[in-house]
Design a protein around this motif. Structure first.
Motif: not given
Length: 281
Positions: A137-138, A143, A149
């Motif tokens: 995800w990172q 992102v 987030g």
């Protein structure tokens, strides 16, 4: 000795956040002169001692509403202060005062109306699948570049006005991020917010189901946002093999969360907050 006028205001919506709130507020106010920030904590629908914890920190103003609504809490917090820039801070993240000032400085730059910190996600206490998910995800470009987030973003007066004109949606930070062109928003690398991740897969799925539900609502309101395709993940895996090994975990959790979100989407339920308690333990 009189305090100097605040250089920025901070709005903190808080719902049953007594566990870490005092420490997070203290971190925000440490390392900067007294009175630097006008801090308003809006306790919404709390059934614990969140308000007491917030009032124990000198320099913090506390408002309370019986309605458990983040949107309402933000609205009340915005109405309680007229100081700009305005920092919006989730109660469960930690942003040191000097780092918050760096965000304030960023929105003072020409044409920059929104700024967010770099995020630190300490996954040491999380299970392996959770660590694998966040590794992927990172690494996603959207992102890394988006304001969502992070649990923290700073807006100029013009930026706040633009956000106020947007629809009130479940994924409020996504709405904020997409309200600005890339040249108008800034990620400040030397400002770091600590975002606690879930510890278990079950709690991660709850959190991602909430996000998937909010993304569906954003789609229905024609809020543009970047989405990640299978080809994007394949390309990412080819560029970063260590990340690619974890893509199956990321995909599995994503598919489960989207499937679980369908019931809420069909019912039009965009208010139920699937809360992850493990990150607050």
């Amino acid at each position: 000795m009189e305090r100097s006028p605040a250089v920025a205001s901070v709005v903190v919506p808080a719902h049953n956040e007594s566990v870490g709130l005092r420490g997070n507020l203290t971190a925000l106010l440490e390392g900067v002169p007294a009175g630097t920030f006008e801090v308003v904590v809006v306790c919404n629908g709390c059934t614990d001692d969140t308000a007491t914890a917030a009032r124990s920190v000198p320099g913090v103003r506390v408002l309370e509403t019986p309605s458990a609504s983040k949107a309402l809490a933000v609205e009340l917090g915005n109405a309680a202060t007229t100081v700009f820039p305005r920092l919006h801070l989730d109660a469960d993240v930690r942003l040191p005062g000097p780092d918050a000032l760096r965000l304030v400085g960023a929105v003072a730059e020409p044409e920059v109306h929104a700024a967010g910190p770099a995020r630190e996600v300490p996954t040491g206490a999380s299970s392996w699948p959770v660590r694998a998910y966040y590794r992927v995800w990172q690494s996603l470009p959207s992102v890394r570049d988006g304001l969502f987030g992070r649990g923290a973003f700073c807006l100029s007066a013009e930026g706040q006005a633009r956000v106020d004109a947007q629809a009130r949606l479940m994924n409020d930070d996504l709405v904020v991020s997409e309200a600005f062109a890339p040249r108008e928003r800034r990620i400040v690398p030397d400002a770091v917010v600590v975002v606690q991740p879930p510890r278990s897969v079950a709690d991660l799925v709850r959190r991602r189901t909430r996000v998937a539900t909010g993304n569906s609502q954003a789609d229905s309101h024609a809020v543009r946002h970047a989405s990640t395709s299978l080809s994007d993940l394949i390309k990412l895996g080819l560029r970063q093999p260590a990340v690619g090994l974890r893509v199956p975990v990321f995909l599995t959790i994503t598919v489960i969360a989207r499937w679980l979100s369908r019931r809420a989407v069909r019912a039009g339920d965009y208010t139920t907050w699937l809360r992850d308690e493990s990150s607050r333990a």
